[in-house]
Design an enzyme around this catalytic site. Structure first.
Site, mmCIF file in Angstrom:
data_model
loop_
_atom_site.group_PDB
_atom_site.id
_atom_site.type_symbol
_atom_site.label_atom_id
_atom_site.label_comp_id
_atom_site.label_asym_id
_atom_site.label_seq_id
_atom_site.Cartn_x
_atom_site.Cartn_y
_atom_site.Cartn_z
ATOM 1 N N ARG A 96 -37.503 6.937 -33.039
ATOM 2 C CA ARG A 96 -37.075 8.327 -33.141
ATOM 3 C C ARG A 96 -35.587 8.390 -32.799
ATOM 4 N NH1 ARG A 96 -41.520 11.391 -33.825
ATOM 5 N NH2 ARG A 96 -43.512 10.579 -33.083
ATOM 6 N N ALA A 97 -34.989 9.550 -32.987
ATOM 7 C CA ALA A 97 -33.554 9.695 -32.756
ATOM 8 C C ALA A 97 -33.214 9.370 -31.306
ATOM 9 C CB ALA A 97 -33.122 11.115 -33.082
ATOM 10 N N THR A 154 -29.340 9.173 -30.345
ATOM 11 C CA THR A 154 -28.162 10.050 -30.216
ATOM 12 C C THR A 154 -27.896 10.816 -31.513
ATOM 13 O OG1 THR A 154 -26.717 8.210 -30.861
ATOM 14 C CG2 THR A 154 -27.114 8.529 -28.509
ATOM 15 N N SER A 155 -28.796 10.720 -32.483
ATOM 16 C CA SER A 155 -28.579 11.339 -33.791
ATOM 17 C C SER A 155 -29.499 12.541 -34.000
ATOM 18 C CB SER A 155 -28.837 10.300 -34.895
ATOM 19 O OG SER A 155 -30.217 9.976 -34.934
ATOM 20 N N THR A 205 -35.666 7.597 -38.371
ATOM 21 C CA THR A 205 -36.586 7.442 -39.501
ATOM 22 C C THR A 205 -37.974 7.973 -39.162
ATOM 23 O OG1 THR A 205 -35.384 5.542 -40.389
ATOM 24 C CG2 THR A 205 -37.684 5.757 -41.029
ATOM 25 N N ASP A 216 -25.144 4.048 -26.247
ATOM 26 C CA ASP A 216 -25.829 3.058 -27.070
ATOM 27 C C ASP A 216 -24.988 1.783 -27.030
ATOM 28 O OD1 ASP A 216 -27.637 1.903 -28.717
ATOM 29 O OD2 ASP A 216 -27.275 3.196 -30.446
ATOM 30 N N SER A 237 -32.489 -4.392 -28.554
ATOM 31 C CA SER A 237 -33.449 -3.369 -28.968
ATOM 32 C C SER A 237 -33.923 -3.614 -30.398
ATOM 33 C CB SER A 237 -32.807 -1.988 -28.847
ATOM 34 O OG SER A 237 -33.592 -0.999 -29.465
#
Length: 521
Positions: A224-225, A227-228, A232, A285, A293
């Site tokens: 999942r997001a 920092t955005s 997807t 990040d 990751s």
């Protein structure tokens, strides 16, 4: 009946242990508090356990029920109407983890000093960590022994170039070894990843559809997001179920050759899922952590061949060609060390991809490409075709230099869309993306051509409007670099579901100058 001295002492010890347990037991009260990934325990400051044990706010405390134990951060509670002296509260996640019922007695004890925090402090002071030290840290992360504050210290110690190649390899191996690893019957398992930084760059669903339609195996797990405005998994969740178990994931892949699942639901590299939640709150990040990751999840998913997209641009995550080359070298080296064959694609990171920014808006772009709609975003299609073509060439299904042509053909003849629908239905259902109830147009204040777009600030507008938690929220672009605009033309549109979130996004937008820069022709 007489007792020997040893028997008398043993009985005395049992009695004292029972008294001690009674003294350090409190009864559970459900407070209905959601603390996400961190376990929390709530006690009155005048509670006899707090006083006798010297517990203070934010202490890490062991909480035990029968043979189950967890570690929780103490919150000192002053509300006398909700907690008595002989009671404690737990966050919802902690209650679920213990399987506790309201009114049950729970035991409390101090947490011994953690070796992992000594290793974190070592890293904070610039020292190198070895495999064993990373193993200790990652084990405590997965066992929830570290608070979010301690996790933040670890993540901060890994920012920038703090981790060298050997440390990234060690951290990646630790994250792989602590979790579940998928195994497949096929020799080659394919995957694709984009390191992010570009709003709307939702190529993954299209790539998976193309590659699976071509007959390759691509079990895609996505995050999942962080920092955005959308990851997807957020975008796919608009159209289908992404919360698959490992058994469900394997069934979908066996049936369709690919899947599009949320990585957190299948618990591959579980340390990463915990760290991601803290990274999201910190809005950081780091390079080394990001490599560990990405690659730990690829290895845990059983992948053998991976294409990685690195967008490069002044407001992307990677801002220069030199930085991109450095990251590429490190990724390939770490991949080799853990048995992954990696190909890197450096792409244009100067502007968003597609028109939509936010889960539903990005889903609409994906469907437009797969359905061969006339107004489908050409840049999104082109990127997906390049990445899918690279995977087809890696698999030997296309001669080098012809992969893109074959990938485009699979879109054009409709087989990619058919495969996408089949994957969605195998995962539970397919549904069309929704549309926001509130839309606010933003106009150009001059005539000219668009010559610069700030990806980060535009993404923030979408997040403030509610994305990704509000699926239909985000930003819809009407322009791209080079577009000719007139004064008062719409350049983008903010989508939201509540007036409060829309106003929040607009208040930020009003403080920002030239998120989209226009020069007179």
């Amino acid at each position: 009946m007489a007792f020997t001295t040893a028997q008398t002492q043993s009985n005395y010890n049992i009695v004292m242990e029972e008294k001690r347990r009674e003294h350090f037991e409190l009864r559970l009260v459900r407070l209905d508090i959601d603390s996400r990934n961190e376990y929390m325990v709530f006690m009155r400051k005048d509670c006899p356990v707090c006083i006798s044990e010297g517990f203070e706010a934010l202490n890490r405390i062991r909480v035990t029920k029968d043979n189950k134990t967890l570690v929780a951060s103490l919150i000192v509670w002053d509300n006398e109407t909700q907690l008595r002296h002989d009671q404690l509260g737990l966050s919802n996640a902690a209650i679920d983890a213990l399987g506790a019922i309201e009114g049950e007695p729970l035991s409390l004890s101090h947490l011994d000093a953690l070796d992992s925090m000594g290793n974190v402090r070592k890293k904070i002071y610039g020292n190198r960590l070895n495999q064993g030290e990373f193993d200790t840290i990652v084990k405590d992360i997965v066992n929830r022994n570290l608070s979010n504050l301690q996790l933040s210290a670890f993540l901060a110690s890994c920012t920038g170039d703090s981790l060298n190649k050997e440390e990234v390899i060690a951290l990646t191996k630790s994250m792989i070894n602590i979790g579940y690893k998928l195994e497949w019957d096929e020799l080659n398992i394919y995957d694709k990843h984009c390191i992010g930084g570009l709003p709307g760059n939702r190529t993954t669903p299209i790539v998976v559809a193309i590659v699976a339609a071509a007959g390759l195996i691509i079990p895609k797990t996505s995050s999942r997001a962080i920092t955005s405005p959308a990851g997807t998994a957020d975008t796919m969740e608009v159209m289908t179920n992404v919360n698959l178990t490992i058994a469900q994931m394997k069934k979908v892949v066996k049936q369709e050759g690919g899947c599009l699942a949320w990585g957190g639901s299948v618990q591959l590299s579980p340390a990463d899922d915990i760290l991601i939640r803290v990274e999201k709150a910190l809005d950081i990040d780091s390079e080394g952590q990001m490599i560990a990751s990405v690659l730990s999840k690829k290895a845990a998913a059983g992948s053998t061949d991976v294409v990685i997209d690195i967008p490069v641009g002044p407001t992307a995550k990677v801002r220069s060609q030199l930085a991109a080359e450095h990251l590429s070298e490190k990724m390939i080296a770490v991949g080799k060390a853990i048995g992954l064959n990696i190909e890197i694609v450096l792409s244009d990171g100067f502007q968003p991809v597609g028109r939509g920014i936010g889960p539903s808006l990005e889903a609409k772009d994906v469907l437009a490409v797969l359905r061969n709609e006339k107004n489908a975003p050409a840049d999104l299609r082109e990127r997906a075709v390049i990445l899918a073509g690279e995977l087809l060439e890696m698999a030997g299904m296309a001669v080098v230099g012809t992969g893109e042509f074959k990938a485009l053909k699979i879109i054009r003849n409709g087989t990619a869309y058919d495969k996408f629908l089949a994957i969605c239905k195998a995962q539970g259902h397919f549904k069309e993306p929704g549309i926001a109830t509130l839309k606010h147009p933003v106009y150009s204040n001059q005539k000219g051509r668009v010559f610069e777009i700030d990806n980060r600030r535009l993404a923030k507008v979408a997040k403030l409007a509610g994305a990704p938690s509000v699926k239909t929220a985000g930003v819809l672009l009407y322009i791209s670099l080079g577009s000719a605009v007139k004064k008062n033309d719409i350049i983008f549109e903010i989508h939201a579901e509540s007036k409060g979130e829309l106003e929040y996004a607009l208040s930020y937008l009003n403080t920002q100058k030239e998120i989209i820069k226009i020069k007179e022709s």
